[in-house]
Design a protein around this motif. Sequence first.
Motif, short mmCIF file in Angstrom:
data_model
loop_
_atom_site.label_atom_id
_atom_site.label_comp_id
_atom_site.label_asym_id
_atom_site.label_seq_id
_atom_site.Cartn_x
_atom_site.Cartn_y
_atom_site.Cartn_z
N PRO A 154 -29.56 18.73 36.24
CA PRO A 154 -31.03 18.38 36.06
C PRO A 154 -30.90 16.79 35.48
O PRO A 154 -29.96 16.52 34.83
CB PRO A 154 -31.57 19.34 35.02
N HIS A 155 -31.72 15.80 35.68
CA HIS A 155 -31.83 14.56 35.28
C HIS A 155 -31.38 14.35 33.72
O HIS A 155 -30.80 13.72 33.48
CB HIS A 155 -33.09 13.77 35.85
N ARG A 156 -32.21 15.19 32.89
CA ARG A 156 -31.91 14.79 31.34
C ARG A 156 -30.47 15.36 31.11
O ARG A 156 -29.68 14.39 30.40
CB ARG A 156 -32.86 15.59 30.90
N GLU A 157 -29.83 16.16 31.53
CA GLU A 157 -28.38 16.72 31.54
C GLU A 157 -27.72 15.54 31.77
O GLU A 157 -26.58 15.09 31.39
CB GLU A 157 -28.24 18.13 31.84
N PHE A 158 -27.76 15.25 33.11
CA PHE A 158 -27.04 14.00 33.69
C PHE A 158 -26.96 12.82 33.34
O PHE A 158 -26.02 12.29 32.89
CB PHE A 158 -27.56 14.21 35.32
N GLY A 159 -28.24 12.51 32.67
CA GLY A 159 -28.30 11.35 32.09
C GLY A 159 -27.60 11.04 30.70
O GLY A 159 -27.34 10.12 30.43
N ALA A 160 -27.49 12.35 29.97
CA ALA A 160 -26.79 12.48 28.76
C ALA A 160 -24.92 11.97 29.18
O ALA A 160 -24.50 11.67 28.19
CB ALA A 160 -26.71 13.71 28.26
N GLN A 161 -24.66 12.16 30.39
CA GLN A 161 -23.09 12.04 30.77
C GLN A 161 -23.06 10.51 31.23
O GLN A 161 -21.84 9.99 31.56
CB GLN A 161 -22.98 12.82 31.84
N VAL A 162 -24.11 9.79 31.50
CA VAL A 162 -24.04 8.47 32.08
C VAL A 162 -23.87 7.49 30.86
O VAL A 162 -24.79 7.28 29.85
CB VAL A 162 -25.40 8.23 32.77
N PRO A 163 -22.76 6.86 30.86
CA PRO A 163 -22.63 5.72 29.46
C PRO A 163 -23.62 4.92 29.73
O PRO A 163 -23.91 4.40 30.95
CB PRO A 163 -21.25 5.05 29.90
N SER A 164 -24.14 4.33 28.85
CA SER A 164 -25.15 3.27 28.67
C SER A 164 -24.43 1.96 28.67
O SER A 164 -23.53 1.55 27.80
CB SER A 164 -26.27 3.29 27.35
N ASP A 165 -24.84 0.97 29.49
CA ASP A 165 -24.36 -0.40 29.46
C ASP A 165 -25.34 -1.51 29.66
O ASP A 165 -24.95 -2.74 29.85
CB ASP A 165 -23.22 -0.43 30.55
#
Length: 166
Positions: A154-165
């Motif tokens: 799910p997008h919220r869970e996945f988004g938490a795995q994506v480093p912010s740059d």
Amino acid sequence: MSSTFQHTAYRLETRRRYRSDEQSDTYRQFTAGQAPEWDLETPWCRSRREQAALGKRFERVRIMDNPPTPGQRYLLNNSERNGRVGEDIRYLWRADAERLGLPEEDAWLFDSRVIALLHFDSDDDLTHVELITDPVRVARACQERDAAWHYAVPHREFGAQVPSDM
């Protein structure tokens, strides 16, 4: 077709960018480091909410590179808006999609009966949509959808795995 289906609309999004996104105000806001101002009252948003209220399901699996492209990061942010109007959006890393043998083409699958294969040019502009009803190809698309949906996050869970740059 996206408003005439009966039950389910599933989209596989595999592209690294969509030129149409890059031409929007929300994309410019996002790439400038601002929170996009999503308008939830556009005709598209109202239509999605109305159809979802009728019990129709909208599902998407988006493929993301590692590291993500700016366009993929934008769509991850956009997932929140789409979720608020009735879509269920999930993500897979491209390496996982390749292991699953998912196609590299964008397409909609409507009611497990019709594929709308999306064709893009070298500038990432949508050029045309090919409707496919061949039962063998549709059955394969259903198998690919099921595999992608099973492993996608799910997008919220996945988004938490994506480093912010950005």
